[in-house]
Write a protein that holds these residues in place. Sequence first.
Motif, mmCIF file in Angstrom:
data_model
loop_
_atom_site.group_PDB
_atom_site.id
_atom_site.type_symbol
_atom_site.label_atom_id
_atom_site.label_comp_id
_atom_site.label_asym_id
_atom_site.label_seq_id
_atom_site.Cartn_x
_atom_site.Cartn_y
_atom_site.Cartn_z
ATOM 1 N N PHE A 1 1.154 -7.600 -2.563
ATOM 2 C CA PHE A 1 -0.108 -7.624 -1.836
ATOM 3 C C PHE A 1 -0.648 -9.051 -1.733
ATOM 4 N N LYS B 1 2.572 1.809 -3.374
ATOM 5 C CA LYS B 1 1.613 2.308 -4.353
ATOM 6 C C LYS B 1 1.340 3.790 -4.133
ATOM 7 N N LYS B 2 1.283 4.186 -2.867
ATOM 8 C CA LYS B 2 0.982 5.573 -2.529
ATOM 9 C C LYS B 2 2.150 6.509 -2.818
ATOM 10 N N TYR C 1 0.825 -1.204 0.000
ATOM 11 C CA TYR C 1 0.000 0.000 0.000
ATOM 12 C C TYR C 1 0.864 1.261 0.000
#
Length: 112
Positions: free
Chosen positions: A59, A26-27, A23
Amino acid sequence: MDYIVIFDVIVAALGLYLIAAAYKMKKTGEPNAVLAGSEEVLKCRDKKGFVGAIYGQTFFFGFVCLAFGAFGCVSDAVFSFGRAFEMGSAAVFLLAWFWFSRELRKKKELFF
């Protein structure tokens, strides 16, 4: 005390860490230090491309680790799912680990 529960907790924690790392990658668009060391990140030709290529695999493997650890804890401490379940879940975990390792190696060859 059954010491295998400690292993299950560690694997579940690894799963949570990998999900959070995916996460965050990705951010931010920056590779995680667990997937690529700081020296490797400096050599990366396309950081956002690498993150985009490995995000889904990270993930998924994190989810497999979390599930394996959680079911292992329940099976060892609360209710036994049986030997067949334990062997099957271990096989799924090992297959996912080998698959993730192969994918990570392939992506590193492309972007580093």
